[in-house]
Design an enzyme around this catalytic site. Structure first.
Site, mmCIF file in Angstrom:
data_model
loop_
_atom_site.group_PDB
_atom_site.id
_atom_site.type_symbol
_atom_site.label_atom_id
_atom_site.label_comp_id
_atom_site.label_asym_id
_atom_site.label_seq_id
_atom_site.Cartn_x
_atom_site.Cartn_y
_atom_site.Cartn_z
ATOM 1 N N CYS A 400 97.130 82.343 89.396
ATOM 2 C CA CYS A 400 98.717 83.337 89.612
ATOM 3 C C CYS A 400 99.197 82.335 87.987
ATOM 4 C CB CYS A 400 99.008 83.201 90.712
ATOM 5 S SG CYS A 400 99.634 84.834 90.934
ATOM 6 N N HIS A 527 94.507 83.724 93.988
ATOM 7 C CA HIS A 527 94.238 82.373 95.295
ATOM 8 C C HIS A 527 93.243 81.735 95.716
ATOM 9 C CE1 HIS A 527 98.651 82.183 94.750
ATOM 10 N NE2 HIS A 527 98.539 83.288 93.936
ATOM 11 N N GLU A 529 91.916 79.259 96.710
ATOM 12 C CA GLU A 529 92.399 77.795 97.465
ATOM 13 C C GLU A 529 92.267 78.639 99.312
ATOM 14 O OE1 GLU A 529 96.453 78.849 96.490
ATOM 15 O OE2 GLU A 529 94.797 78.958 95.683
#
Length: 597
Positions: A400, A527, A529
């Site tokens: 990001c 993102h 994750e």
């Protein structure tokens, strides 16, 4: 529908989220479909406007919901996909009730906490509990509700009262309350103290909820005498007292709970009609995962350069994603947090000790990650980290804001655009290589970013990141940003060697950047994750760890396989079999072909 309410006592942060996730994990391994709800008593509508120092990271869901980080625990433990309504806040409930009042739904009655607020809470829970959270669209059998905060908080009183009523609404055989409490062990005496738990349970019972299970959290194991004492003073049987001490990993918690008879109790209490599994085979995959973590010996040093490093929960999902990848590769994660501002030249003048310590940590790392964030503080330090990784051929992953910083640094130091910047940092910059998205910049802060799962198309066939994703033509990942790479500078950046190998579905926004000729220099606007799982790590993180331990080239050459065995599990009897791979790698770890761990 069966409901398990998880409450907390004595202190906040006692581990209710992991306990709630562990209940779900145990039930899921028994063939029960599970969903989860997190209740946060704060008045905010959602977690989107929080600083990470308030409640940790802001977790983003597929539908764009900005929610509490505990929902990330639920998704990772249970491998489910939750929705924004699975996170209830006081703000949402009051907004809902006030909207109904404005429409005249209450027929001129005085709107009060009881019954209108409490009824709204109960109706919300019942509605959301029936939403499917799995890919097959199956309806959940059990809903686990975690009530945030601690019993006695004034903010949580309407929710406690709502569940006092709710237990009668859904009948006793469909409702179970588990109370998580701290049992401190002062160093001065060395013995566990049960008075805080007694007081907490007494207060809970005074509010009309009697715990069916008391989960005692402690630093060290608690003996049977303490369990019996809690049983005597808290009006529960000894087998209803579950003790959870600090363990080697959170993946040990479901195993410890299961060993203390949680399945048998829930099966009887909620009339689940579970056919008791064979003890030796039950939760075998989960036990293998926990054992694998405990037996990791080789370490990989990763530096996380961010601006919220004083609270580790600020980067909870990033940390988990790194751990998932390390487990897969067979390494133990040694994560070092570096305050980005300490890498800046200004810090060298003001506090040279902090400056040199930060650079020593960075230089000792095997790989570097720059996660997302907002604001000006630490931007120059993040650029220094990007520059060092770029020039030293050090594995790097930007997420990001990490992508935007990498682009700014490249424009300044490679293309000679000394004034290159983001309009977030300098609205009047002459070289705006990062600009805001007008449709996501309405002036209001909450819920106005580009949020949720969106499609990314790969534009380069031979890119490292595309291979890590299995050479797919497109992927879907979750987003949370208000700024993007300026399309006007794309051609110039790519001519310099920074390739944008992933675009959005309309080919307008840059999603993935990859530095040509570098060992591993990847940055993503999304993102990754948020979709990482213990046995299915996010590919960008897996690539970072592989590159950091020198195994990336071999992994790609072997068709993105780490192990000489591909393990398959037969869900019907929890047994496994392995097929040999003729091209094994050294120091391998077993990987599971099943996404449902």
């Amino acid at each position: 529908m069966k409901y398990i309410l998880v409450t907390g006592g004595v202190i906040s942060g006692v581990g209710k989220g992991v306990i709630a996730s562990s209940f779900g994990t145990i039930l899921k391994h028994c063939g029960i479909h599970v969903t989860s709800i997190k209740i946060d008593p704060y008045i905010n509508i959602d977690a989107g406007t929080f600083s990470p120092y308030e409640h940790g990271e802001v977790y983003v869901l597929d539908d764009g919901g900005e929610v509490d980080l505990d929902l990330g625990n639920y998704e990772r433990f249970l491998d489910i996909t939750l929705h924004r309504d699975n996170n209830i806040t006081t703000g949402k409930i009051y907004q809902h009730v006030i909207s109904k009042e404005r429409r005249g739904d209450y027929l001129g009655k005085t709107v009060q906490v009881i019954p209108h607020i409490t009824n709204a809470i109960q109706e919300w829970v019942e509605r959301v509990a029936n939403h499917s959270v799995t890919h097959d669209g199956g309806k959940p059998d059990v809903c686990i509700v975690e009530l945030g905060g601690t019993i006695g908080d004034i903010e949580g009183m309407p929710f406690v009262e709502a569940f006092r009523q709710f237990q009668f609404r859904v009948k006793k055989e469909n409702f179970c309350c588990a109370h998580v409490s701290l049992v401190p062990q002062p160093r001065s005496t060395g013995e566990p103290k049960t008075k805080p738990t007694q007081s907490s349970v007494r207060e809970l019972r005074g509010l009309g909820l009697s715990p069916d299970l008391i989960v005692c959290r402690s630093e060290n194991p608690i003996g049977d005498s303490v369990k019996e004492k809690i049983s005597n003073f808290c009006h529960v049987a000894p087998e209803q007292v579950i003790t959870i001490h600090d363990l080697s990993s959170i993946y040990r918690v479901p195993l410890l709970m299961e060993s203390q008879g949680v399945i048998e109790f829930l099966n009887e209490r909620l009339q689940l009609n579970i056919e008791m599994p064979r003890p030796r085979m039950f939760m075998r995959k989960w036990r293998d995962l926990a054992d694998r973590i405990d037996h990791l010996r080789n370490e990989v040093n990763i530096a996380l350069v961010g601006k919220y490093t004083k609270l580790e929960d600020s980067y909870a999902s990033v940390t988990k994603a790194l751990q998932h990848s390390c487990i897969q590769v067979g390494y133990k994660l040694n994560l070092t947090y570096i305050e980005a501002a300490n890498l800046e030249q200004r810090t060298e003048t003001e506090n040279p000790v902090l400056y040199h310590e930060a650079w020593q940590k960075l230089c000792r790392s095997n790989g570097v990650i720059v996660p997302g964030g907002f604001g000006k503080r630490g931007m120059l330090g993040k650029m220094e980290a990007c520059k060092w990784c770029r020039t030293q051929n050090k594995p790097f992953l930007g997420i990001c804001l990490g992508l935007q910083v990498a682009v700014i640094e490249f424009a300044r130091n490679v293309l000679g655009m000394k004034d290159a910047n983001s309009t977030e940092i300098d609205p009047n910059t002459e070289c705006p290589v990062v600009i805001d998205m007008p449709e996501h910049h309405s002036g209001q802060m909450g819920g106005t970013m580009r949020l949720g799962k969106r499609l990314t198309r790969f534009t380069e066939d031979n890119s490292i990141i595309k291979q890590l994703y299995g050479s797919k033509e497109s992927i879907e990942e979750r987003h949370r940003h208000r700024y993007e790479i300026n399309p006007k500078y794309i051609a110039e950046l790519e001519e310099g060697g920074l390739k944008f190998v992933g675009h959005d579905e309309d080919n307008l926004r840059m999603e993935i950047a990859e530095l040509a000729g570098h060992n591993y220099y990847i940055a993503t606007q999304f993102h990754p994750e948020y979709l990482s799982r213990p046995l299915k790590p996010a590919p960008p993180f897996l690539g970072l760890i592989l590159a950091s331990v020198g195994k990336l080239k071999g992994y790609l050459a072997k068709g993105c396989r780490l192990s000489p065995y591909q393990v398959t599990y037969d869900e019907s009897d929890n047994e496994c079999e392995a097929e040999a791979d003729p091209t094994p790698l050294r120091n391998h770890t077993l990987t599971s072909s099943s996404d449902d761990y």
